[in-house]
Scaffold this active site. Structure first.
Site, mmCIF file in Angstrom:
data_model
loop_
_atom_site.group_PDB
_atom_site.id
_atom_site.type_symbol
_atom_site.label_atom_id
_atom_site.label_comp_id
_atom_site.label_asym_id
_atom_site.label_seq_id
_atom_site.Cartn_x
_atom_site.Cartn_y
_atom_site.Cartn_z
ATOM 1 N N THR A 1 13.579 6.737 7.301
ATOM 2 C CA THR A 1 13.128 4.715 6.604
ATOM 3 C C THR A 1 12.425 5.169 5.559
ATOM 4 O O THR A 1 12.322 4.422 4.824
ATOM 5 C CB THR A 1 11.312 4.862 7.941
ATOM 6 O OG1 THR A 1 10.648 5.259 8.123
ATOM 7 C CG2 THR A 1 11.879 4.626 9.486
ATOM 8 N N GLN B 1 13.695 2.776 2.904
ATOM 9 C CA GLN B 1 12.631 2.044 1.924
ATOM 10 C C GLN B 1 12.919 2.179 0.112
ATOM 11 O O GLN B 1 12.535 1.146 -0.495
ATOM 12 C CB GLN B 1 11.221 2.006 2.235
ATOM 13 C CG GLN B 1 10.192 1.454 3.081
ATOM 14 C CD GLN B 1 9.079 1.206 3.094
ATOM 15 O OE1 GLN B 1 8.580 0.915 2.435
ATOM 16 N NE2 GLN B 1 8.226 2.424 4.007
ATOM 17 N N ILE C 1 6.951 13.333 3.885
ATOM 18 C CA ILE C 1 7.469 11.699 4.230
ATOM 19 C C ILE C 1 6.718 12.366 5.740
ATOM 20 O O ILE C 1 7.619 12.675 6.836
ATOM 21 C CB ILE C 1 8.805 12.113 4.378
ATOM 22 C CG1 ILE C 1 8.130 12.204 2.458
ATOM 23 C CG2 ILE C 1 9.866 10.887 4.066
ATOM 24 C CD1 ILE C 1 8.166 11.095 1.575
ATOM 25 N N ASN D 1 9.391 10.453 7.927
ATOM 26 C CA ASN D 1 10.284 9.408 8.828
ATOM 27 C C ASN D 1 11.322 9.754 7.634
ATOM 28 O O ASN D 1 11.383 8.808 6.476
ATOM 29 C CB ASN D 1 9.833 8.771 9.351
ATOM 30 C CG ASN D 1 12.032 8.227 10.440
ATOM 31 O OD1 ASN D 1 13.154 8.801 9.596
ATOM 32 N ND2 ASN D 1 11.494 8.051 11.504
ATOM 33 N N GLY E 1 6.387 2.484 0.042
ATOM 34 C CA GLY E 1 7.608 0.809 -0.228
ATOM 35 C C GLY E 1 7.497 -0.527 -1.265
ATOM 36 O O GLY E 1 8.230 -0.563 -1.121
ATOM 37 N N GLU E 2 6.411 0.228 -2.154
ATOM 38 C CA GLU E 2 6.762 0.070 -3.164
ATOM 39 C C GLU E 2 6.611 1.343 -4.632
ATOM 40 O O GLU E 2 7.201 0.512 -5.834
ATOM 41 C CB GLU E 2 5.474 -0.912 -3.736
ATOM 42 C CG GLU E 2 5.523 -1.555 -2.931
ATOM 43 C CD GLU E 2 4.049 -2.356 -2.794
ATOM 44 O OE1 GLU E 2 3.553 -3.297 -3.072
ATOM 45 O OE2 GLU E 2 2.352 -2.415 -2.061
ATOM 46 N N LYS F 1 1.875 9.546 1.018
ATOM 47 C CA LYS F 1 1.341 8.376 0.179
ATOM 48 C C LYS F 1 2.368 7.011 0.575
ATOM 49 O O LYS F 1 3.534 7.739 0.442
ATOM 50 C CB LYS F 1 1.465 9.355 -1.498
ATOM 51 C CG LYS F 1 0.539 10.327 -1.868
ATOM 52 C CD LYS F 1 1.394 10.697 -3.214
ATOM 53 C CE LYS F 1 0.507 12.062 -3.961
ATOM 54 N NZ LYS F 1 0.992 12.542 -5.132
#
Lengths: 340, 759, 206
Positions: free
Chosen positions: B654, B658, B649, B651, B724-725, B721
């Site tokens: 963020t 997301q 990860i 950050n 966002g989705e 990885k």
């Protein structure tokens, strides 16, 4: 958007005079050459969409009559100036104390910003949000008389089941009006023939075969105030609004309820239904069904059945009959259980 | 730390505030339609009111009479321009002004251009078309559809995956289900309106338009306009939400460019919210049949997933989520098939987790049904079917932390307190239900280029033609440079969103952080190597040490031994003021043409199911509580917990945001979002935010995101990885399961609405 | 209640009309009187005649010649260049265009600019002090990551300030309900609620 001439009358008689000058005999207010604007939250939207096409826009916000902007609490009840904004009325302490159903109906409508803009009179005159009405490429008897109704056999999940006609099934989406019709409010208007009072229940017209005729108002007539009579037991009242999401959405079904109870027995009930009818809808049959009865789930259910006895569903909105009934039952029981 | 900035755990980066946060809270972040443009003319679209037929006549006189009207671009005016192509850079092959054929509702029929926005709108509304109308085909079950097999129709969907003998295994299974599910048409509805601003400087064309793919668009727009791509520039510094909608370019872009050329002045066209429904892409309507067979012990022996998807007449867009659902659990046998159903609709496209949102919804709703059929706890059922290798190619997972996600989310949610009996949990007049589901998303990566410059006074500039669509890519790219170059984040500027920058792949498929960070890492490491080489050269301060023993920190090269040299001093020795490196990253397994294809705007995707060594996915587990009023049946989600493992990860702030946004999207998928089609006319009905409902603030109460630590060196050099989705995959199934738990009603068609629970 | 200003004797507000056809609007701060362009009070306005509108935006006076159809939103964005206020739907359905008019949060897309003549408008650009210090609400949005793409953010921040000043930020549930007119498609809602809670106290005093 069509271009328009913008004018700011500074008193009611001038506003009426200008509107009269451009009005023709068969003009409906919504189709008149000169139209009034206050908050603009409904009219500006419909002007952008090409649904409303006034040549003259008469801005009422400079009218000098102070009462237009005041909420007056009197022994006889409460008087809302037509230009009072929804947010102000929703937050008014006496409105909340005396008529919770009014405060609820305002608070659960639209959004904070829109409530800051929209005037009370404009709110009760808001036009349907029917998708087929909003978009000018569809057939719509309300927008273009005689052109047909695309909603009738279209996607009509939002549409009305009460007060419908073969010409129109568009829902009246307002909330505040449900509280007003339940409480026997009276509308004050000024027009070319002077001032008059209109019982709120007579303000809106069911579509029948003239769905473009939406109200009893003449093209040049201005609502100046809305008066709600004193009803001491209206402290036991509420507005229940059921929708797909928690906020900022129109009612799929709603109920405005005020109860005068003697213990658990109903002395008098006031009931209006939103989200299910073409106009603000007083459910007189339901009120009668409850009178003198002990209010419980069974009697509430019987009242709800009476309220929807004349309902006419279409393909996608049949659920509104069952939902409307359940909304009323829940609203009645919640009103009964209010700590007043 | 507060909830927005989770404390980093192993392999997780600091929750730095976004580097562009100040611009965004002061109104100084310029989205494409905000960029100041002198002498601007305004464009407004006129669109078709029919879905099938031909425009026989356009009456333009009234429109032309509007004072301030400058031009109308319509049929005939695009003849010297090539038609669009359908693909990753092009939303459709329909050239709306190339041909009077109408393929769908809302197709562009003209562009009015005027001195003011008001005049352009007025003129566009006055354009009257006459049509030769044909009866259109709206969707599934409408007369006139054409069904074709999807396999091979898209580079992203090569085959119907299968394994073993499904028929035999299903026939022999002790416990089985055979069910059908569906998901509706949905539109992205980013809050930023779609817009194109175009102007010409000689033979150079500049386009300001929100884009997730500036390099792809540059090349595609140049092809349409028969130009050298070097003369086309796409500028998109900030993007007001995208979710896939700004991935492929739509035909409007070239039309506005032509209008600007004809007028010799800049033209801006902001598409109305209503018009966007017909002129942009959307999530295709899908249907599913799922069969699952298992032994009494809960082990799945047979899994079949068939999907049907609506697409347009001219373009075969494939949703195709079976490559993920077919590998989700340790099924004994797998059978899948995807079909495309063509109708008179605009071409669908990518929308946040395009394949997984509908397909995993169907799978996970079926998994819950199967757990019920087995009388088994749904978490336990998944645990039993946790695979060692994926069932299709028997490849290992590069990493798979699904069970850890389930365990942590279940603990945080309080799953143990759930009474499994249907309808057993109540709170006054509210029926309470709890459900869970798996989230999965392929971890892909693509080639990417980046340029990084470190100056002797410690300033860093990172340049990369990626796109800040709200993911935080600017911030994490800066963080990568900060970490590798030992420079504080406030000394780093990150430039993105311009096709003049080093090319990056489309910001889609959750590839950006992995791809961009890998390229930035490579450029930074090249700078490090140069510095370390110079620092260890004969006569330099760290002469004699070995490169690999160094790091950069606080403007110094620091050796393991503790010896150090200032970067400034080493640059003096090198006689340079700055070191700038241009890096091209190509993932493992990339073809020899991979980088060339990056510049051509057609980057290769690697990872996911495509690599030889392993399959690569991020996983998560989501738990929701629903409350349903016993009278009126409205459904609310007061509580949702998601735990996700997605490698490194960058950050935690963020990343959490997301995933949170994804989970709320999932709630919207479950309960709110649907574009309604008037089946008589194949037209969209609820084309605005009044009637296309998305969650509002009041819909979201208690939401928790857990970032489960995971280390995966195999996915890409950055170890990242995408996520966002991931967040909105599975959510809708978890809601459906909770609704079942509360009411005993299994809703298989989304969205779940009051009317389905009233009966 | 005081009487509206600029009253004339004929029952109409004294509007100012500019001769000529539609022109690119003058968007300069008010430097000199435009008396020479002012028609007599009795003149009848004509269709498509630009209307002179005075607005005070972020404490600066502007006099604009506008098409009467111009929304306050388009006046801000296209005529004054204050593009921080966003257009998300143009129909009052998303809240991205929220500004404060005379201190109250309103939707600038549903308000014709001419209806705001003489009013005080505050936009996102007017919040930070001249030395660059952010308004507490702006800082809180950064602290709580109350946005992702940032597009709805100016509207959220203006609405958040309005919500606090209306007295509707007394609880988390209050904030959720009274902020529901601002759609965030990235769905930063929990962070927006946290930001408003943080900034509530300082905003009240601001």
């Amino acid at each position: 958007m069509r271009p328009f001439v913008y004018e700011q009358p500074t008193d009611i008689s001038t506003a009426v005079a200008i509107a009269s000058r451009f009005a023709t005999d068969d003009d409906q207010p919504t189709r008149a050459n000169a139209q009034f604007i206050a908050g603009g939250t409904n009219l500006a939207d419909y002007m952008k969409l090409g649904v409303a096409e006034p040549n003259h826009l008469l801005d009422l916000n400079q009218l000098k009559e102070a009462a237009l902007r005041q909420i007056q609490v009197t022994d006889g009840g409460i008087r809302f100036g037509a230009l009072v904004r929804m947010g102000e009325a929703a937050d008014h302490a006496e409105v909340n104390r005396r008529y919770p159903v009014i405060a609820d109906s305002l608070r659960l409508a639209a959004s904070g910003q829109i409530r800051n803009m929209a005037s009370l009179a404009g709110n009760v005159l808001q036009r349907t949000r029917c998708e087929y009405f909003r978009e000018t490429s569809w057939q719509c008897n309300k927008r273009v008389p005689g052109s047909g109704c695309a909603a009738m056999d279209g996607f009509n999940r939002q549409h009305a089941v009460l007060g419908v006609s073969d010409a129109c099934i568009a829902t009246y989406h307002g909330d505040f009006a449900q509280a007003l019709i339940a409480l026997d409010a009276v509308v004050h208007a000024e027009g070319g023939h002077g001032a008059r009072k209109i019982p709120f229940a007579k303000l809106h017209r069911q579509p029948r075969d003239t769905p473009h005729v939406e109200t009893d108002l003449a093209a040049e007539e201005i609502i100046t105030a809305i008066e709600v009579p004193a009803i001491p037991w209206a402290r036991r009242s509420l507005y229940l609004k059921i929708r797909d999401r928690e906020s900022y959405a129109f009612a799929l079904a709603s109920a405005a309820v005020a109860l005068d109870l003697d213990g658990e027995t109903v002395r008098e009930a006031r009931i209006a239904l939103g989200g299910v009818a073409t106009v603000p809808w007083r459910a007189g049959a339901a009120e009668e069904a409850l009178q003198g009865k002990k209010l419980d789930e069974a009697s509430a259910g019987a009242a709800a059945d009476a309220a929807f006895a004349g309902a006419h569903p279409r393909q996608h909105n049949a659920f509104k009959i069952e939902l409307g009934k359940r909304t009323l039952v829940r609203a009645l029981l919640e009103t009964r259980d209010m700590k007043v | 730390m507060d909830a927005a900035a989770p404390r980093p755990k192993e392999n997780q980066g600091e929750p730095l505030p976004r580097v562009d946060a100040r611009l965004k809270v002061t109104g100084q972040a310029h989205y494409p339609a905000d960029l100041p443009t002198a002498n601007l003319a305004y464009g407004a679209l006129a669109t078709s009111r029919i879905a099938k037929g031909r425009v026989t006549k356009l009456r333009l006189d009234d429109a032309r009479a509007v004072p301030g009207l400058l031009d109308i671009v319509t049929y005939g005016d695009m003849d010297k321009v090539d038609k669009p192509k359908f693909g990753n850079s092009g939303a459709t092959s329909i050239g709306p002004l190339h041909d009077r054929t109408i393929f769908h509702d809302g197709q562009i029929i003209a562009l009015a251009v005027a001195e003011t926005f008001e005049a352009a709108e007025e003129a566009a509304q006055l354009i009257r078309a006459e049509y030769e109308e044909e009866k259109p085909t709206a969707s599934f079950d409408s007369p006139g559809t054409k069904t074709v097999a999807a396999a091979g129709k898209s580079p992203m969907f090569k085959e119907d995956v299968k394994a073993g003998d499904f028929d035999a295994a299903f026939a022999a299974a002790a416990v089985k289900i055979d069910q059908r599910y569906s998901t509706p048409t949905q539109h992205h509805n980013p809050i930023e309106l779609f817009s194109t601003t175009a102007y010409w400087q000689g033979d150079q064309l500049v386009v300001h338009e929100p884009s997730q793919n500036v390099t792809g668009w540059k090349v595609e727009l140049a092809r349409q306009l028969k130009m050298d791509p070097a003369n086309v520039r796409i500028v998109s510094p900030f993007i007001g939400g995208a979710f896939g909608s700004k991935g492929p370019m739509t035909p409007r872009t070239a039309i506005v460019a032509v209008a600007a050329k004809r007028l010799g002045r800049p033209v801006r066209c902001v598409t109305s919210r209503m018009q966007a429904f017909g002129t942009q892409t959307y999530r295709a309507e899908t249907r599913h049949r799922i069969r699952i067979g298992a032994g009494k012990d809960g082990r799945i022996t047979a899994f079949a997933h068939e999907g049907w998807e609506v697409t347009s007449r001219p373009d075969l867009y494939v949703v195709g989520g079976t490559s993920a659902t077919g590998r989700m659990y340790g099924y004994g046998s797998v059978l899948t098939h995807v079909s495309l159903v063509q109708a008179d609709r605009n071409t669908p496209g990518y929308m946040r987790s395009p394949p997984e949102t509908p397909y995993v919804y169907a799978l996970e709703n079926a998994m819950d049904e199967m757990a019920v059929a087995l009388g088994m706890d749904p978490v336990e059922f998944r645990r039993i079917n946790e695979p060692k290798t994926e069932p299709i190619g028997k490849k290992p997972f590069s990493s798979r932390s699904l069970i850890q996600c389930y365990d942590q989310a279940a603990a945080a949610f309080g799953w143990a307190k759930r009474d499994p009996k249907v309808g057993a949990m109540r709170d006054g007049d509210w029926l309470v239900g709890m459900g869970c589901a798996t989230a999965i998303y392929p971890s892909a990566v693509a080639p990417c280029a980046a340029r990084v410059r470190l100056t002797s006074d410690g300033e860093v500039r990172v340049q990369c033609g990626s796109h800040e669509i709200g993911t935080g890519i600017r911030t994490v790219a800066g963080q990568m440079a900060s970490e590798r170059l030992g420079v504080a984040i406030d000394k780093i500027s990150v430039e993105m969103g311009d096709s003049g920058l080093p090319p990056a792949p489309v910001s889609g498929g959750s590839i950006s952080t992995a791809s961009v960070c890998s390229a930035v890492l490579k450029a930074c490491d090249a700078i490090r190597s140069k510095l370390f080489a110079a620092a260890t050269a004969e006569g330099s301060p760290l002469a004699g040490s070995h490169n690999e023993e160094f790091d950069l920190a606080d403007g110094k090269i620091v050796a393991k031994s503790g010896a150090s040299a200032k970067v400034e001093d080493v640059m003096k020795i090198m006689q340079v003021g700055a070191i700038e490196e241009y890096a091209e990253f190509a993932p493992k397994g990339a073809t020899p043409e991979a980088l060339k294809k990056l510049y051509a705007g057609t980057p290769e995707f690697h990872g996911g199911e495509q690599d030889e060594d392993s399959v690569k996915y991020a996983f998560g587990a989501e738990f929701v509580e629903v409350r349903i009023n016993r009278y009126t049946r409205e459904i609310r989600v007061p509580r949702i917990v998601g735990a996700f493992a997605a490698g490194r990860i960058m950050n935690t702030r963020t990343a959490r945001s997301q995933l949170m946004g994804g989970m709320i999207w999932g709630i919207g998928q479950a309960l709110h979002e649907a574009t309604e089609v008037d089946r008589r006319y194949a037209r969209y009905v609820n084309r605005d935010l009044q009637d296309y409902l998305v969650p509002v603030n009041a819909d979201i109460k208690d939401l928790q995101v857990i970032l489960v630590p995971e280390v995966d060196h195999a996915v890409n050099p950055a170890g990242v990885k995408g996520l966002g989705e991931l967040g909105n995959v599975g959510t809708a199934a978890a809601v459906a399961s909770a609704v079942y738990h509360a009411t005993g009603k299994r809703i298989r068609d989304l969205p779940i609405r009051i009317e389905q629970l009233l009966a | 209640m005081s009487q509206p200003s600029a009253l004339s004797t004929n029952g109409l507000s004294r509007r100012k009309f500019m001769a000529g056809t539609v022109s690119a609007a003058a968007a300069a701060p008010l430097l000199a009187s435009r008396a020479e362009a002012t028609a007599p009070a009795a003149a009848q306005p004509k269709l498509r005649q630009p209307v002179i509108t005075s607005l005070r935006i972020n404490k600066q006076a502007y006099e604009l010649s506008l098409d009467a159809r111009t929304s306050l939103l388009d006046a801000l964005r296209d005529h004054i260049g204050l593009t921080g206020t966003k257009k998300g739907c143009d129909h009052g359905q998303c809240g991205a265009c929220t500004v404060l008019v005379d201190g109250k949060r309103v939707l600038s897309c549903l308000s014709f600019a001419v209806m705001n003549d003489g009013k005080d408008v505050t936009t996102i650009e007017g919040l930070a002090s001249t030395d660059g210090k952010l308004h507490p609400m702006q800082q809180a949005f950064i602290d709580h990551d109350a946005f992702q793409c940032g597009y709805c953010t100016p509207g959220q921040i203006m609405s958040g300030i309005g919500c606090v000043n209306e007295g509707h930020a007394e609880s988390e549930n209050d904030i959720r309900e009274y902020m529901s007119g601002n759609i965030c498609r990235c769905a930063a809602y929990p962070n927006i609620v946290a930001a408003i809670l943080q900034a509530r106290g300082e905003t009240k005093g601001a």
